[in-house]
Design an enzyme around this catalytic site. Structure first.
Site, mmCIF file in Angstrom:
data_model
loop_
_atom_site.group_PDB
_atom_site.id
_atom_site.type_symbol
_atom_site.label_atom_id
_atom_site.label_comp_id
_atom_site.label_asym_id
_atom_site.label_seq_id
_atom_site.Cartn_x
_atom_site.Cartn_y
_atom_site.Cartn_z
ATOM 1 C CG ASP A 16 -0.068 -19.662 2.494
ATOM 2 O OD1 ASP A 16 -1.286 -19.775 2.250
ATOM 3 O OD2 ASP A 16 0.580 -20.506 3.159
ATOM 4 C CB SER A 17 -4.045 -18.453 -1.725
ATOM 5 O OG SER A 17 -4.498 -17.236 -1.172
ATOM 6 C CG ASP A 46 -2.042 -17.154 5.428
ATOM 7 O OD1 ASP A 46 -2.719 -17.207 6.467
ATOM 8 O OD2 ASP A 46 -2.402 -17.660 4.341
ATOM 9 C CE LYS A 60 -5.583 -17.987 7.007
ATOM 10 N NZ LYS A 60 -4.793 -19.075 6.429
ATOM 11 C CD GLU A 118 -1.848 -23.875 5.966
ATOM 12 O OE1 GLU A 118 -1.413 -25.044 5.905
ATOM 13 O OE2 GLU A 118 -2.052 -23.159 4.967
ATOM 14 C CD GLU A 151 -8.175 -24.513 2.623
ATOM 15 O OE1 GLU A 151 -7.540 -23.708 3.334
ATOM 16 O OE2 GLU A 151 -7.960 -24.657 1.410
HETATM 17 O O1 KIV Z 1 -4.029 -18.589 1.768
HETATM 18 C C1 KIV Z 1 -5.249 -18.402 1.754
HETATM 19 O O2 KIV Z 1 -5.810 -17.727 0.893
HETATM 20 C C2 KIV Z 1 -6.026 -19.018 2.824
HETATM 21 C C3 KIV Z 1 -7.512 -19.060 2.641
HETATM 22 C C4 KIV Z 1 -7.858 -19.970 1.551
HETATM 23 C C5 KIV Z 1 -8.208 -19.397 3.900
HETATM 24 O O3 KIV Z 1 -5.487 -19.473 3.772
#
Ligand code: KIV
Length: 263
Positions: A46-47, A85, A113, A115, A182
């Site tokens: 989600d980055s 994510d 994934k 959090e 992280e």
């Molecule tokens: O969203 C993302 O890119 C991440 C990584 C930084 C682990 O969760």
């Protein structure tokens, strides 16, 4: 879909001391380049909200945006494992978490994934119980950056390190095949890594993790306005783009040396 059993490969890599390399991708060309280069895991993180969509942080990213980018990446990936994510507000309950995870799998993700550690065991168990391979994410949690007041180092005190160990053991027990750490203090990251048999994938958490993940834009210098302190860029792609753009402008306006011949 890849079976949860196929994820055994990553535990095996940890057992053998083989490091796992993970990078993010959000579109077809980047995913194809990473995949062809032999990366182990591609994360549609989600980055994307920050380095592609121009949001201030990841808290505005929607599921529709994640699905759109996951589909593009899935068209490119042939050998790496594709993880996507679950964005913020899409996993409040185990039922909602499974429904979101299934949508990401339909879009092409092979694993998902979210959090959270101990606090999210019911969601993680529901996802792994539905047969969807799961990567955990503990330590600094970017979706909570506003409540946290910034991207702060975790695991600085013995109590914080113990809490991280409990998180990692809980996600392992809930069926995660790996866990992202992280911005965790190096020594705490080592303790967590030693405390679980699933691989730890560090980002800003030192060299003792079983693998490393980076936002590709940070690695290749494609988001030059901000680079996290722990990143050593391997390229300066933004500079190349600026150079090529200036050359094109010159060529177009007839001010460059090649302007008459290269149009
Ligand atoms: O969203 C993302 O890119 C991440 C990584 C930084 C682990 O969760």
């Amino acid at each position: 879909m890849v079976s949860s059993k196929a994820m055994e490969k990553f535990r095996e890599m940890k057992r053998k001391g083989e490091k796992i390399a993970v990078l993010t991708a959000y579109d077809y060309p980047m995913a194809r380049l990473l995949d062809e280069s032999g990366i182990d895991i591609i994360l549609v993180g989600d980055s994307v909200g920050m380095v592609v969509l121009g949001y201030e942080d990841t808290t505005s990213v929607t599921l529709d945006e994640m699905l759109h980018h996951t589909r593009a990446v899935a068209r490119a990936v042939k050998q790496a494992l594709l993880v996507a994510d679950l964005p913020i507000n899409t996993y409040h309950t185990p039922e909602q978490a499974v429904a979101t995870a299934k949508k990401l799998v339909e879009a092409g993700a092979q694993a998902v994934k979210l959090e959270g550690g101990v606090s999210h065991v019911p969601q993680i168990e529901a996802i792994t119980g539905a047969g969807i391979p799961f990567m955990a994410h503990i330590g600094m949690l970017p979706q909570s950056v506003r409540e946290e007041g910034g991207y702060k180092l975790k695991g600085r005190t013995p109590a914080e390190a113990d809490a991280l160990i409990r998180d990692a053991q809980a996600v392992e027990k809930a069926g995660a095949f790996s866990v992202v750490l992280e911005i965790v203090a190096k020594e705490a990251a080592k303790q967590v890594t030693d405390a679980v048999s699933i691989p730890t994938i560090g980002i800003g958490s030192g060299e003792h993790c079983d693998g490393q993940v980076l936002v590709t834009h940070d690695l290749i210098g494609l988001f030059p306005w901000f680079t996290p302190k722990f990143v050593s860029p391997e390229a300066r792609v933004a500079e190349e783009i600026r150079k090529a753009t200036r050359a094109f402008i010159e060529r177009t306006r007839g001010t460059g040396s090649m302007s008459k011949t290269s149009a």
